[in-house]
Design an enzyme around this catalytic site. Structure first.
Site, short mmCIF file in Angstrom:
data_model
loop_
_atom_site.label_atom_id
_atom_site.label_comp_id
_atom_site.label_asym_id
_atom_site.label_seq_id
_atom_site.Cartn_x
_atom_site.Cartn_y
_atom_site.Cartn_z
N TYR A 1 0.85 -1.19 0.00
CA TYR A 1 0.00 0.00 0.00
C TYR A 1 0.89 1.24 0.00
O TYR A 1 2.08 1.19 0.29
CB TYR A 1 -0.96 0.01 1.20
CG TYR A 1 -0.31 0.30 2.53
CD1 TYR A 1 -0.18 1.61 2.98
CD2 TYR A 1 0.17 -0.71 3.33
CE1 TYR A 1 0.42 1.88 4.20
CE2 TYR A 1 0.77 -0.46 4.55
CZ TYR A 1 0.90 0.86 4.98
OH TYR A 1 1.50 1.13 6.18
N CYS A 2 0.29 2.38 -0.35
CA CYS A 2 0.97 3.68 -0.29
C CYS A 2 -0.06 4.71 0.19
O CYS A 2 -0.83 4.41 1.09
CB CYS A 2 1.59 4.03 -1.64
SG CYS A 2 0.43 4.15 -3.01
N ALA A 3 -0.09 5.87 -0.43
CA ALA A 3 -1.08 6.88 -0.03
C ALA A 3 -2.36 6.76 -0.86
O ALA A 3 -3.46 6.85 -0.33
CB ALA A 3 -0.49 8.28 -0.17
N GLY B 1 -2.43 4.41 -3.89
CA GLY B 1 -2.45 3.18 -4.66
C GLY B 1 -1.58 3.21 -5.90
O GLY B 1 -1.34 2.18 -6.51
N LEU C 1 -3.34 3.72 2.25
CA LEU C 1 -3.35 3.34 3.66
C LEU C 1 -4.77 3.23 4.20
O LEU C 1 -5.12 2.28 4.89
CB LEU C 1 -2.55 4.37 4.48
CG LEU C 1 -2.60 4.23 6.01
CD1 LEU C 1 -2.07 2.87 6.47
CD2 LEU C 1 -1.82 5.35 6.66
#
Length: 91
Positions: free
Chosen positions: A57-59, A61, A85
């Site tokens: 995951y990131c901020a 996608g 997230l």
């Protein structure tokens, strides 16, 4: 109905936050490790073998989608882009 990402996590998938160390330090998913997307190829040794299931995951996608493509091309068999997230189960 069960969440396939949640099922993977419960089954022991490694959770990888591909955001910057600063973003990770600010907040992150419990149990996640931080490997920024620009370091993912150099740090695959921290992920386990190609049979290790990975949830990224990131901020938003986008970085995790890119990292997922890189890891799939590197031979990892189960790589899931969970998105941002706040998309993570239970967050």
């Amino acid at each position: 109905m069960t969440d396939p990402i949640e099922d993977l996590i419960k089954a022991g998938a490694k959770i990888v936050d591909v955001r910057s160390p600063e973003e990770f330090e600010d907040e992150h998913y419990e149990g996640a490790i931080n490997i920024p997307v620009n370091e993912i190829q150099a740090r695959t040794g921290e992920l386990g073998g190609p049979d290790t299931p990975l949830v990224l995951y990131c901020a938003t996608g986008s970085r995790s989608a890119f990292a997922a493509r890189l890891l799939s091309m590197a031979g990892y068999k189960t790589v899931v882009n969970a998105g941002g997230l706040y998309d993570m189960p239970g967050y």
